[in-house]
Write a protein that holds these residues in place. Structure first.
Motif, PDB file in Angstrom:
ATOM      1  N   UNK A 183       0.843  -1.213   0.000  1.00 34.48           N
ATOM      2  CA  UNK A 183       0.000   0.000   0.000  1.00 34.48           C
ATOM      3  C   UNK A 183       0.871   1.252   0.000  1.00 34.48           C
ATOM      4  N   UNK A 184       1.972   1.209   0.736  1.00 30.81           N
ATOM      5  CA  UNK A 184       2.862   2.369   0.835  1.00 30.81           C
ATOM      6  C   UNK A 184       3.504   2.705  -0.520  1.00 30.81           C
ATOM      7  N   UNK A 218       0.897   4.577  -2.477  1.00 30.09           N
ATOM      8  CA  UNK A 218       0.668   5.909  -1.905  1.00 30.09           C
ATOM      9  C   UNK A 218       1.818   6.852  -2.244  1.00 30.09           C
ATOM     10  N   UNK A 219       3.043   6.350  -2.191  1.00 33.38           N
ATOM     11  CA  UNK A 219       4.199   7.182  -2.513  1.00 33.38           C
ATOM     12  C   UNK A 219       4.183   7.575  -3.983  1.00 33.38           C
ATOM     13  N   UNK A 220       3.929   6.615  -4.867  1.00 33.02           N
ATOM     14  CA  UNK A 220       3.827   6.918  -6.296  1.00 33.02           C
ATOM     15  C   UNK A 220       2.774   8.004  -6.546  1.00 33.02           C
ATOM     16  N   UNK A 243       8.860   8.775   5.446  1.00 35.39           N
ATOM     17  CA  UNK A 243       8.392  10.096   5.902  1.00 35.39           C
ATOM     18  C   UNK A 243       7.299  10.633   4.983  1.00 35.39           C
ATOM     19  N   UNK A 244       7.468  10.445   3.691  1.00 36.28           N
ATOM     20  CA  UNK A 244       6.475  10.958   2.730  1.00 36.28           C
ATOM     21  C   UNK A 244       5.141  10.239   2.837  1.00 36.28           C
ATOM     22  N   UNK A 245       5.173   8.960   3.160  1.00 34.97           N
ATOM     23  CA  UNK A 245       3.912   8.200   3.237  1.00 34.97           C
ATOM     24  C   UNK A 245       3.316   8.225   4.635  1.00 34.97           C
ATOM     25  N   UNK A 246       4.036   8.736   5.615  1.00 31.56           N
ATOM     26  CA  UNK A 246       3.498   8.839   6.973  1.00 31.56           C
ATOM     27  C   UNK A 246       2.599  10.059   7.116  1.00 31.56           C
ATOM     28  N   UNK A 247       2.777  11.036   6.224  1.00 33.76           N
ATOM     29  CA  UNK A 247       1.965  12.261   6.289  1.00 33.76           C
ATOM     30  C   UNK A 247       0.552  12.005   5.846  1.00 33.76           C
TER      31      UNK A 247
END
Length: 191
Positions: free
Chosen positions: A138-139, A142-144, A187-191
């Motif tokens: 999933x991450x 989401x990052x893409x 960090x980018x996908x935790x937001x």
């Protein structure tokens, strides 16, 4: 795994077309092993982000409710030119399982995966076969998706990739380049 350091090239608009072709082939090949209607077929990684420099190897992901038995999976994918990836080193990241981010407490089984590479040098690609329950799967999507819509994030990520590629230009593989991107992606996908 492909050997040598990470070499970044400008984005190629053909990558999207090639990814669709490869994912369509995978859907047909996997139909005898899993319920493909319950699977998700994704073009992931930098080649899936218009305008982003990338290694010239298309990253694909299939998320399935169950991972097929290894011998049956290998046999189904071999005619398409996919071979199991052993990793460059014993500690290569993401070959047989993904690494949970700090604080992720999902059960061990959700991190299982299979990694394949294309044996055709004219069509370089990597296939990540993960469980549908995989937080890592999933991450990656989401990052893409964030990179596609957030120009500042895309620029920062490309800058990091260029720095890491330069820092690891003498490496025999790109494992440390890959590891170097992990904190940024988390960090980018935790937001």
């Amino acid at each position: 795994m492909p050997s040598g350091p990470a070499v970044l090239v400008p984005h190629d608009p053909q990558w999207a077309t090639l990814a669709v072709e490869r994912l369509t082939e995978l859907r047909r090949a996997l139909a005898l092993l899993v319920d493909v209607d319950a699977c998700t077929f994704d073009h992931i990684g930098s080649t899936a982000v218009p305008g982003l420099a990338a290694k010239a190897s298309i990253d694909l992901q299939v998320r399935a409710p169950v991972l097929p038995e290894p011998a049956a999976l290998d046999a189904a994918l071999a005619p398409l030119g996919w071979v199991p990836a052993p990793g460059s080193r014993p500690d290569s990241p993401g070959v047989f399982r993904d690494i949970p981010a700090p604080g992720e407490t999902e059960p061990e089984w959700v991190w299982a995966k299979r990694l394949f590479i294309s044996s055709n040098p004219a069509r370089p690609a990597i296939l990540h076969l993960r469980l549908s329950a995989s937080p890592f799967g999933r991450r990656t999507v989401a990052f893409r998706d964030r990179l596609r819509v957030e120009p500042d994030l895309r620029v920062a990520y490309e800058e990091l990739k260029r720095q890491l590629a330069a820092a690891h230009a003498g490496d025999s593989d790109y494992d440390d380049y890959t590891r170097g991107k992990s904190a940024f992606i988390r960090a980018a996908t935790a937001r």
